[in-house]
Design a protein around this motif. Sequence first.
Motif, PDB file in Angstrom:
ATOM      1  N   ARG A   1      -8.030 -36.467   9.402  1.00 55.46           N
ATOM      2  CA  ARG A   1      -6.882 -35.830   9.278  1.00 55.46           C
ATOM      3  C   ARG A   1      -5.502 -36.828   9.788  1.00 55.46           C
ATOM      4  NH1 ARG A   1      -8.928 -29.516  10.653  1.00 55.46           N
ATOM      5  NH2 ARG A   1     -10.322 -29.518   8.869  1.00 55.46           N
ATOM      6  N   ALA A   2      -5.466 -37.302  10.753  1.00 57.06           N
ATOM      7  CA  ALA A   2      -4.304 -38.022  11.188  1.00 57.06           C
ATOM      8  C   ALA A   2      -4.045 -39.191  10.287  1.00 57.06           C
ATOM      9  CB  ALA A   2      -4.344 -38.556  12.671  1.00 57.06           C
ATOM     10  N   PHE A   3      -5.192 -40.099   9.814  1.00 54.10           N
ATOM     11  CA  PHE A   3      -4.816 -41.055   8.906  1.00 54.10           C
ATOM     12  C   PHE A   3      -4.609 -40.542   7.470  1.00 54.10           C
ATOM     13  CE2 PHE A   3      -7.202 -43.683   5.709  1.00 54.10           C
ATOM     14  CZ  PHE A   3      -6.681 -44.864   5.937  1.00 54.10           C
ATOM     15  N   SER A   4      -5.142 -39.290   7.096  1.00 57.21           N
ATOM     16  CA  SER A   4      -4.953 -38.574   5.873  1.00 57.21           C
ATOM     17  C   SER A   4      -3.353 -38.147   5.743  1.00 57.21           C
ATOM     18  CB  SER A   4      -5.602 -37.581   5.597  1.00 57.21           C
ATOM     19  OG  SER A   4      -7.191 -37.858   5.409  1.00 57.21           O
ATOM     20  N   LEU A   5      -2.968 -37.938   6.921  1.00 60.01           N
ATOM     21  CA  LEU A   5      -1.379 -37.272   7.093  1.00 60.01           C
ATOM     22  C   LEU A   5      -0.768 -38.306   6.981  1.00 60.01           C
ATOM     23  CD1 LEU A   5       0.677 -35.261   7.807  1.00 60.01           C
ATOM     24  CD2 LEU A   5       0.432 -35.760  10.220  1.00 60.01           C
ATOM     25  N   LEU A   6      -0.806 -39.547   7.769  1.00 58.28           N
ATOM     26  CA  LEU A   6      -0.291 -40.671   7.644  1.00 58.28           C
ATOM     27  C   LEU A   6       0.070 -41.333   6.084  1.00 58.28           C
ATOM     28  CD1 LEU A   6      -0.830 -42.458  10.877  1.00 58.28           C
ATOM     29  CD2 LEU A   6       1.103 -41.469  10.413  1.00 58.28           C
ATOM     30  N   ILE A   7      -1.495 -41.638   5.489  1.00 56.91           N
ATOM     31  CA  ILE A   7      -1.399 -42.046   4.141  1.00 56.91           C
ATOM     32  C   ILE A   7      -0.838 -41.013   3.241  1.00 56.91           C
ATOM     33  CG2 ILE A   7      -3.026 -42.498   2.172  1.00 56.91           C
ATOM     34  CD1 ILE A   7      -2.884 -44.783   3.968  1.00 56.91           C
ATOM     35  N   GLY A   8      -0.973 -39.743   3.209  1.00 63.97           N
ATOM     36  CA  GLY A   8      -0.475 -38.988   2.337  1.00 63.97           C
ATOM     37  C   GLY A   8       1.188 -38.831   2.620  1.00 63.97           C
TER      38      GLY A   8
ATOM     39  N   ARG B   1      -6.591 -29.849   4.975  1.00 62.43           N
ATOM     40  CA  ARG B   1      -7.627 -30.303   4.159  1.00 62.43           C
ATOM     41  C   ARG B   1      -7.009 -30.739   2.999  1.00 62.43           C
ATOM     42  NH1 ARG B   1     -11.737 -25.192   5.121  1.00 62.43           N
ATOM     43  NH2 ARG B   1     -12.793 -25.948   7.097  1.00 62.43           N
ATOM     44  N   LEU B   2      -6.030 -30.142   2.668  1.00 54.56           N
ATOM     45  CA  LEU B   2      -5.258 -30.494   1.204  1.00 54.56           C
ATOM     46  C   LEU B   2      -4.982 -31.982   1.445  1.00 54.56           C
ATOM     47  CD1 LEU B   2      -3.936 -29.607  -1.429  1.00 54.56           C
ATOM     48  CD2 LEU B   2      -1.931 -29.107  -0.260  1.00 54.56           C
ATOM     49  N   GLN B   3      -4.156 -32.205   2.576  1.00 54.81           N
ATOM     50  CA  GLN B   3      -3.617 -33.658   2.813  1.00 54.81           C
ATOM     51  C   GLN B   3      -4.868 -34.790   2.615  1.00 54.81           C
ATOM     52  OE1 GLN B   3      -0.757 -33.424   2.976  1.00 54.81           O
ATOM     53  NE2 GLN B   3      -0.164 -35.649   3.701  1.00 54.81           N
ATOM     54  N   THR B   4      -6.050 -34.469   3.221  1.00 52.90           N
ATOM     55  CA  THR B   4      -7.025 -35.218   3.258  1.00 52.90           C
ATOM     56  C   THR B   4      -7.465 -35.482   1.651  1.00 52.90           C
ATOM     57  OG1 THR B   4      -7.817 -34.502   5.111  1.00 52.90           O
ATOM     58  CG2 THR B   4      -9.379 -35.882   3.705  1.00 52.90           C
ATOM     59  N   ALA B   5      -7.498 -34.576   1.045  1.00 47.95           N
ATOM     60  CA  ALA B   5      -8.140 -34.532  -0.717  1.00 47.95           C
ATOM     61  C   ALA B   5      -6.823 -35.331  -1.136  1.00 47.95           C
ATOM     62  CB  ALA B   5      -8.179 -33.328  -1.059  1.00 47.95           C
ATOM     63  N   LEU B   6      -5.631 -35.068  -0.891  1.00 45.26           N
ATOM     64  CA  LEU B   6      -4.618 -35.428  -2.028  1.00 45.26           C
ATOM     65  C   LEU B   6      -4.523 -37.177  -1.533  1.00 45.26           C
ATOM     66  CD1 LEU B   6      -1.966 -32.800  -2.245  1.00 45.26           C
ATOM     67  CD2 LEU B   6      -3.455 -33.613  -4.005  1.00 45.26           C
ATOM     68  N   SER B   7      -4.838 -37.393  -0.161  1.00 45.45           N
ATOM     69  CA  SER B   7      -4.868 -38.880   0.124  1.00 45.45           C
ATOM     70  C   SER B   7      -5.626 -39.659  -0.874  1.00 45.45           C
ATOM     71  CB  SER B   7      -5.230 -39.060   1.594  1.00 45.45           C
ATOM     72  OG  SER B   7      -4.106 -38.489   2.558  1.00 45.45           O
ATOM     73  N   VAL B   8      -6.922 -39.132  -0.979  1.00 43.98           N
ATOM     74  CA  VAL B   8      -7.829 -39.912  -2.037  1.00 43.98           C
ATOM     75  C   VAL B   8      -7.134 -39.949  -3.212  1.00 43.98           C
ATOM     76  CG1 VAL B   8     -10.007 -39.693  -2.919  1.00 43.98           C
ATOM     77  CG2 VAL B   8      -9.854 -38.951  -0.474  1.00 43.98           C
TER      78      VAL B   8
ATOM     79  N   PHE C   1       2.910 -34.271  -4.396  1.00 45.46           N
ATOM     80  CA  PHE C   1       2.505 -32.865  -3.762  1.00 45.46           C
ATOM     81  C   PHE C   1       2.048 -32.969  -2.232  1.00 45.46           C
ATOM     82  CE2 PHE C   1       0.332 -28.932  -3.534  1.00 45.46           C
ATOM     83  CZ  PHE C   1       1.020 -28.116  -3.977  1.00 45.46           C
ATOM     84  N   GLY C   2       1.396 -34.003  -2.094  1.00 39.29           N
ATOM     85  CA  GLY C   2       0.937 -34.361  -0.675  1.00 39.29           C
ATOM     86  C   GLY C   2       1.884 -34.754   0.154  1.00 39.29           C
ATOM     87  N   THR C   3       3.017 -35.618  -0.261  1.00 42.95           N
ATOM     88  CA  THR C   3       4.085 -35.915   0.483  1.00 42.95           C
ATOM     89  C   THR C   3       4.784 -34.657   1.006  1.00 42.95           C
ATOM     90  OG1 THR C   3       4.144 -38.055  -0.524  1.00 42.95           O
ATOM     91  CG2 THR C   3       5.997 -37.466   0.905  1.00 42.95           C
ATOM     92  N   MET C   4       5.151 -33.931  -0.217  1.00 42.16           N
ATOM     93  CA  MET C   4       5.943 -32.493   0.320  1.00 42.16           C
ATOM     94  C   MET C   4       4.988 -31.619   1.209  1.00 42.16           C
ATOM     95  SD  MET C   4       7.412 -30.858  -3.305  1.00 42.16           S
ATOM     96  CE  MET C   4       5.803 -30.949  -4.236  1.00 42.16           C
ATOM     97  N   ASN C   5       3.610 -31.571   1.256  1.00 38.61           N
ATOM     98  CA  ASN C   5       2.931 -30.911   2.293  1.00 38.61           C
ATOM     99  C   ASN C   5       3.116 -31.510   3.405  1.00 38.61           C
ATOM    100  OD1 ASN C   5       0.562 -29.005   2.781  1.00 38.61           O
ATOM    101  ND2 ASN C   5      -0.454 -30.918   3.141  1.00 38.61           N
ATOM    102  N   GLY C   6       2.797 -32.848   3.669  1.00 37.25           N
ATOM    103  CA  GLY C   6       2.998 -33.676   5.032  1.00 37.25           C
ATOM    104  C   GLY C   6       4.315 -33.545   5.636  1.00 37.25           C
ATOM    105  N   GLY C   7       5.537 -33.391   4.666  1.00 39.94           N
ATOM    106  CA  GLY C   7       6.757 -33.245   5.232  1.00 39.94           C
ATOM    107  C   GLY C   7       7.123 -31.975   5.839  1.00 39.94           C
ATOM    108  N   ILE C   8       6.484 -30.856   5.105  1.00 39.86           N
ATOM    109  CA  ILE C   8       6.698 -29.253   5.679  1.00 39.86           C
ATOM    110  C   ILE C   8       6.082 -29.204   6.786  1.00 39.86           C
ATOM    111  CG2 ILE C   8       6.086 -27.062   5.159  1.00 39.86           C
ATOM    112  CD1 ILE C   8       6.919 -27.590   2.299  1.00 39.86           C
TER     113      ILE C   8
END
Length: 468
Positions: A14-21, A155-162, A294-301
Amino acid sequence: EEAVFLRKKITLLRAFSLLIGSMVGSGIFISPKGVLKNSGSVGFSLVVWFSCGLLSMFGALCYAELGTRITKSGGHYIYILETLGPLPSFLFLWAEFFAIRPANSAVVSLAFGRYMLEPFFAPCAAPVPAVKLVSLLGYYMVLTLNSWSVTWSARLQTALSVVKLLALALIIVPGMMLLAQGHTENFQDAFDRQSLVLDKLPLAFYAGMFAYSGWFQTSFVREELVKPERNIPLAVIVSVISVIVGYMLTNVSYYTVLGTQDVLASPAVAVSFVQRAFKSLISVVPVLVALSCFGTMNGGIFTFSRTLFVASREGQWPPLFSMIHIRRHTPLPAVMLMFPLVTAMVCIGDIYHLLNFFSFSRWLFIGLATLGLIIHRHRHPELHSPFKVPLFVPVSFTVICLVTVAMSFYSDPVNISIGCTMVLSGFPVYYLIIHRQIFLPFFPTLSDYLTHKLQLLLEVVQQEIKTY
């Protein structure tokens, strides 16, 4: 029935997905135009992209060490507070809340709206009011999700990173295929010195660094990370290297298919690329790019709400924003606070003006945070850090950040002056309210009354367990 506090739910994946996302978002799909415009040629723009990636790696390594030395969440804010003191940390918080974060969120939201509507209006441009409406709807959806559940946001961040990596692959693969077939005409005379304008280079770096921005996101959620001493450095190094390689290949693909004038004339570079290279994917890639935003918005919030949460806990923000929902275990007030400012900036803003507007303040304070790392090392030589970078890394990163900030006054004096004024406007607020604690006679009573009523309305309480 159970203790109310922020749980450790962010694993290494999830940390990796947060950064990539957070890094792979609107930047790689809108910044190529800004980098090319201010660097002058294809060759110099690629140099800027690689330099921004290298600079991001330096900054990410500095923040990885800070994240292992300072155990609180809060990112830039807490690092500046712990190393440089309360005044610069409050000025950062002031600029971040009123300028940096809402402008950044507005840029990403507008990119989301533009790419989401592009397939429906092609070959014409989407109407501006429609773009802004869809941008706001997307932002409100992410806001609601972050208010509802930490787990589902992760979970959304992980999926959107893909999805993000898939979007890059759909640009890289056809571009590399055409390059292998000998389509190199757009790289002729790539380093045209006549078109290079040195005073515009800071703006090119701002556009490039915006695309890479997000490498610091794990520092905002440090208290919610599983095994942070190991996972922060590991997630940072792997994610930044992956993004550098992906961005360089993506830009080469852009220039293989599109000429300089095509990139400069395009409101959405990725869409123009697909129109030229793979018309069969014309309706697919813009949607993937929109989901990427959308994933970037999620990570930012997700991350900025933790900054407000920690600032409130440290006494530099109203106490309501350090409260957590009793059942959802989310920092609900902190999540909801950005709603009005982002709405206003989306309604009145333009992407490239917003980009220069907030970049000055962001890189000023990131440079101060890494300066704080150098000072913290000097003050606390006895402090053991499980991850430590060579001294030249924070020194060179700090110098580059502060020099770029200084040069940008010459490149774009109007927007940079506005950003500087926004930062300086925090001085009287700090001295009157935080330092001197000068209040009107009725203010504490009114504040307590409103806090109590909002606490009941939102069903939030103070964190019950110390997590740092």
